[in-house]
Write a protein that holds these residues in place. Structure first.
Motif, mmCIF file in Angstrom:
data_model
loop_
_atom_site.group_PDB
_atom_site.id
_atom_site.type_symbol
_atom_site.label_atom_id
_atom_site.label_comp_id
_atom_site.label_asym_id
_atom_site.label_seq_id
_atom_site.Cartn_x
_atom_site.Cartn_y
_atom_site.Cartn_z
ATOM 1 N N ARG A 186 0.852 -1.195 0.000
ATOM 2 C CA ARG A 186 0.000 0.000 0.000
ATOM 3 C C ARG A 186 0.883 1.239 0.000
ATOM 4 O O ARG A 186 1.675 1.442 0.916
ATOM 5 C CB ARG A 186 -0.904 0.041 1.242
ATOM 6 C CG ARG A 186 -2.050 -0.941 1.203
ATOM 7 C CD ARG A 186 -3.100 -0.524 0.175
ATOM 8 N NE ARG A 186 -4.185 -1.484 0.119
ATOM 9 C CZ ARG A 186 -4.179 -2.597 -0.603
ATOM 10 N NH1 ARG A 186 -3.124 -2.901 -1.335
ATOM 11 N NH2 ARG A 186 -5.216 -3.410 -0.594
ATOM 12 N N ARG A 241 0.931 -10.778 5.449
ATOM 13 C CA ARG A 241 0.039 -11.863 5.852
ATOM 14 C C ARG A 241 0.897 -12.995 6.402
ATOM 15 O O ARG A 241 1.769 -13.496 5.708
ATOM 16 C CB ARG A 241 -0.746 -12.386 4.659
ATOM 17 C CG ARG A 241 -1.902 -11.518 4.293
ATOM 18 C CD ARG A 241 -2.777 -12.225 3.285
ATOM 19 N NE ARG A 241 -3.815 -11.334 2.839
ATOM 20 C CZ ARG A 241 -4.529 -11.525 1.757
ATOM 21 N NH1 ARG A 241 -4.318 -12.588 1.001
ATOM 22 N NH2 ARG A 241 -5.462 -10.674 1.417
ATOM 23 N N GLN A 283 -9.855 -11.751 7.667
ATOM 24 C CA GLN A 283 -10.837 -12.669 7.073
ATOM 25 C C GLN A 283 -10.151 -13.815 6.336
ATOM 26 O O GLN A 283 -10.710 -14.888 6.158
ATOM 27 C CB GLN A 283 -11.697 -11.872 6.110
ATOM 28 C CG GLN A 283 -13.005 -12.534 5.767
ATOM 29 C CD GLN A 283 -13.761 -11.675 4.786
ATOM 30 O OE1 GLN A 283 -13.885 -10.469 4.987
ATOM 31 N NE2 GLN A 283 -14.250 -12.274 3.723
ATOM 32 N N SER A 284 -8.931 -13.576 5.892
ATOM 33 C CA SER A 284 -8.185 -14.618 5.185
ATOM 34 C C SER A 284 -7.649 -15.680 6.142
ATOM 35 O O SER A 284 -7.094 -16.676 5.706
ATOM 36 C CB SER A 284 -7.024 -13.986 4.417
ATOM 37 O OG SER A 284 -6.136 -13.377 5.327
ATOM 38 N N TYR A 329 -5.619 -19.173 -10.352
ATOM 39 C CA TYR A 329 -6.632 -18.645 -9.452
ATOM 40 C C TYR A 329 -6.326 -19.054 -8.025
ATOM 41 O O TYR A 329 -5.435 -19.850 -7.778
ATOM 42 C CB TYR A 329 -8.044 -19.101 -9.865
ATOM 43 C CG TYR A 329 -9.075 -18.081 -9.470
ATOM 44 C CD1 TYR A 329 -9.117 -16.831 -10.077
ATOM 45 C CD2 TYR A 329 -9.982 -18.354 -8.449
ATOM 46 C CE1 TYR A 329 -10.028 -15.867 -9.690
ATOM 47 C CE2 TYR A 329 -10.908 -17.399 -8.055
ATOM 48 C CZ TYR A 329 -10.930 -16.159 -8.673
ATOM 49 O OH TYR A 329 -11.825 -15.226 -8.283
ATOM 50 N N LYS A 330 -7.084 -18.491 -7.095
ATOM 51 C CA LYS A 330 -6.780 -18.814 -5.700
ATOM 52 C C LYS A 330 -7.411 -20.130 -5.253
ATOM 53 O O LYS A 330 -8.495 -20.490 -5.708
ATOM 54 C CB LYS A 330 -7.201 -17.680 -4.782
ATOM 55 C CG LYS A 330 -8.665 -17.346 -4.817
ATOM 56 C CD LYS A 330 -9.028 -16.307 -3.784
ATOM 57 C CE LYS A 330 -8.634 -14.927 -4.210
ATOM 58 N NZ LYS A 330 -9.238 -13.875 -3.384
ATOM 59 N N LYS A 354 -8.048 -22.515 -1.603
ATOM 60 C CA LYS A 354 -7.942 -22.476 -0.147
ATOM 61 C C LYS A 354 -8.405 -23.802 0.430
ATOM 62 O O LYS A 354 -9.430 -24.332 0.007
ATOM 63 C CB LYS A 354 -8.810 -21.348 0.404
ATOM 64 C CG LYS A 354 -8.521 -21.059 1.874
ATOM 65 C CD LYS A 354 -9.307 -19.872 2.367
ATOM 66 C CE LYS A 354 -8.885 -19.472 3.755
ATOM 67 N NZ LYS A 354 -7.903 -18.405 3.751
HETATM 68 C C1 HEM Z 1 -6.498 -5.109 -6.131
HETATM 69 C C2 HEM Z 1 -7.377 -6.032 -5.875
HETATM 70 C C3 HEM Z 1 -7.581 -6.656 -4.506
HETATM 71 C C4 HEM Z 1 -7.161 -6.239 -3.281
HETATM 72 C C5 HEM Z 1 -6.357 -4.989 -2.930
HETATM 73 C C6 HEM Z 1 -7.630 -7.222 -2.336
HETATM 74 C C7 HEM Z 1 -7.388 -7.152 -0.976
HETATM 75 C C8 HEM Z 1 -7.706 -8.166 -0.095
HETATM 76 C C9 HEM Z 1 -7.348 -8.188 1.287
HETATM 77 C C10 HEM Z 1 -6.564 -7.101 2.015
HETATM 78 C C11 HEM Z 1 -7.837 -9.341 1.806
HETATM 79 C C12 HEM Z 1 -7.651 -9.826 3.222
HETATM 80 C C13 HEM Z 1 -8.707 -9.305 4.092
HETATM 81 C C14 HEM Z 1 -8.594 -9.836 5.483
HETATM 82 O O1 HEM Z 1 -7.834 -10.785 5.723
HETATM 83 O O2 HEM Z 1 -9.286 -9.300 6.364
HETATM 84 C C15 HEM Z 1 -8.507 -10.048 0.768
HETATM 85 C C16 HEM Z 1 -9.088 -11.266 0.896
HETATM 86 C C17 HEM Z 1 -9.886 -11.833 -0.050
HETATM 87 N N1 HEM Z 1 -10.109 -11.353 -1.324
HETATM 88 FE FE1 HEM Z 1 -9.203 -9.800 -2.159
HETATM 89 N N2 HEM Z 1 -8.312 -8.189 -2.992
HETATM 90 C C18 HEM Z 1 -8.310 -7.881 -4.309
HETATM 91 C C19 HEM Z 1 -8.900 -8.585 -5.318
HETATM 92 C C20 HEM Z 1 -9.761 -9.644 -5.118
HETATM 93 C C21 HEM Z 1 -10.531 -10.275 -6.151
HETATM 94 C C22 HEM Z 1 -10.490 -9.872 -7.631
HETATM 95 C C23 HEM Z 1 -11.252 -11.242 -5.542
HETATM 96 C C24 HEM Z 1 -12.240 -12.229 -6.107
HETATM 97 C C25 HEM Z 1 -12.562 -12.306 -7.390
HETATM 98 C C26 HEM Z 1 -10.937 -11.209 -4.136
HETATM 99 C C27 HEM Z 1 -11.468 -12.032 -3.210
HETATM 100 C C28 HEM Z 1 -11.004 -12.168 -1.933
HETATM 101 C C29 HEM Z 1 -11.359 -13.251 -1.030
HETATM 102 C C30 HEM Z 1 -12.309 -14.407 -1.319
HETATM 103 C C31 HEM Z 1 -10.643 -13.037 0.149
HETATM 104 C C32 HEM Z 1 -10.605 -13.914 1.368
HETATM 105 C C33 HEM Z 1 -9.517 -14.905 1.039
HETATM 106 C C34 HEM Z 1 -9.221 -15.896 2.098
HETATM 107 O O3 HEM Z 1 -10.131 -16.259 2.878
HETATM 108 O O4 HEM Z 1 -8.053 -16.326 2.171
HETATM 109 N N3 HEM Z 1 -10.021 -10.238 -3.924
HETATM 110 N N4 HEM Z 1 -8.415 -9.310 -0.395
#
Ligand code: HEM
Ligand code: SF4
Length: 217
Positions: free
Chosen positions: A76, A94, A128-129, A204-205, A207
């Motif tokens: 960031r 993380r 949340q991750s 893709y991701k 988990k």
């Molecule tokens: C620049 C783009 C993105 C940023 C900056 C971003 C940022 C983040 C962050 C900071 C988290 C962690 C939140 C936490 O742990 O509280 C997160 C988790 C997550 N994001 Fe993203 N994200 C991006 C793109 C995406 C996209 C495109 C998707 C789905 C199509 C997505 C789906 C998710 C999901 C499902 C999680 C939870 C993953 C887990 O449980 O391990 N994110 N994201």
């Protein structure tokens, strides 16, 4: 000279409700004057207030990492760094928690101390991750913080299109419903796929989560 606390008319409103507010936590860190992170947190609070005033987010991503890894750090950079220089780099590490999220207090204190020395003092336990989210390190300190965390046995988690940090319920350590050794299953699975977490090659991701029984709590 001590840096001044920013005026936070908008943020103060968020502390006025019946629930504890994240703003109180941010302000507390900003006023820890004997800690290296106080100026950084003052600028962070200042930028956040400005975001609320202007209804605009001022963070952009980028590429920041540690040696040998292709993921695990969420970069960031501030778009208004000239106004808030101390928090202009505010990267998140993380870090994978132990399976079942078992800690002893000694370990928790060590984690806090490392982040107080190298980061912003702000930790989300857990995001949340499922990771321990160490939020707010300068680019320079990302590697320093990681090395210290690694020394006490912790490793980065997943980010982006990759195998993500795994989770399991507390399971057989404490729960009579447990049907198998969740922590061990998690560890073995993750060790098997660790390379895909740290050097992502997947489109893709992915988990893995481990529930010890159909309650899935
Ligand atoms: C620049 C783009 C993105 C940023 C900056 C971003 C940022 C983040 C962050 C900071 C988290 C962690 C939140 C936490 O742990 O509280 C997160 C988790 C997550 N994001 Fe993203 N994200 C991006 C793109 C995406 C996209 C495109 C998707 C789905 C199509 C997505 C789906 C998710 C999901 C499902 C999680 C939870 C993953 C887990 O449980 O391990 N994110 N994201
Ligand atoms: S998912 Fe089942 S085994 Fe795991 S903590 Fe919940 S009730 Fe217990």
């Amino acid at each position: 000279m001590t840096k001044k606390m920013p005026q936070t008319k908008m943020l103060d409103e968020l502390e006025s409700g019946p629930w504890p507010s994240f703003v109180t936590g941010l302000k507390r860190l900003a006023q820890d004057e004997d800690q290296q992170y106080a100026p950084m947190m003052k600028d962070l609070v200042g930028q956040l207030e400005e975001s609320y005033e202007t209804k605009t987010g001022y963070w952009k991503g980028g590429t920041v990492g540690v040696y040998g890894y292709g993921g695990g750090v969420i970069p960031r950079f501030s778009l208004i760094a000239d106004q808030y220089p101390e928090s202009s780099e505010f990267h998140t590490l993380r870090v994978q928690p132990p399976a079942g999220m078992h800690y002893d207090t000694k370990t928790l204190r060590k984690l806090c101390d490392i982040w107080a020395e190298t980061g912003s003092g702000l930790i989300a336990l857990h995001g949340q991750s499922g990771d321990i989210m160490f939020q707010g390190a300068s680019t320079e300190n990302v590697q320093v913080a990681f090395d210290k965390l690694n020394e006490i046995g912790f490793d980065l988690g997943g980010a982006g299109a990759a195998v993500r940090t795994s989770m399991s319920c507390v399971g057989h350590a404490r729960c009579e419903q447990s049907c198998y050794d969740e922590a061990r299953a998690q560890r073995e699975m993750i060790n098997n796929f660790l390379d895909e977490m740290h050097r992502p090659g997947l489109p893709y991701k992915f988990k893995f989560k481990f529930s010890g029984c159909p309650n899935d709590c």
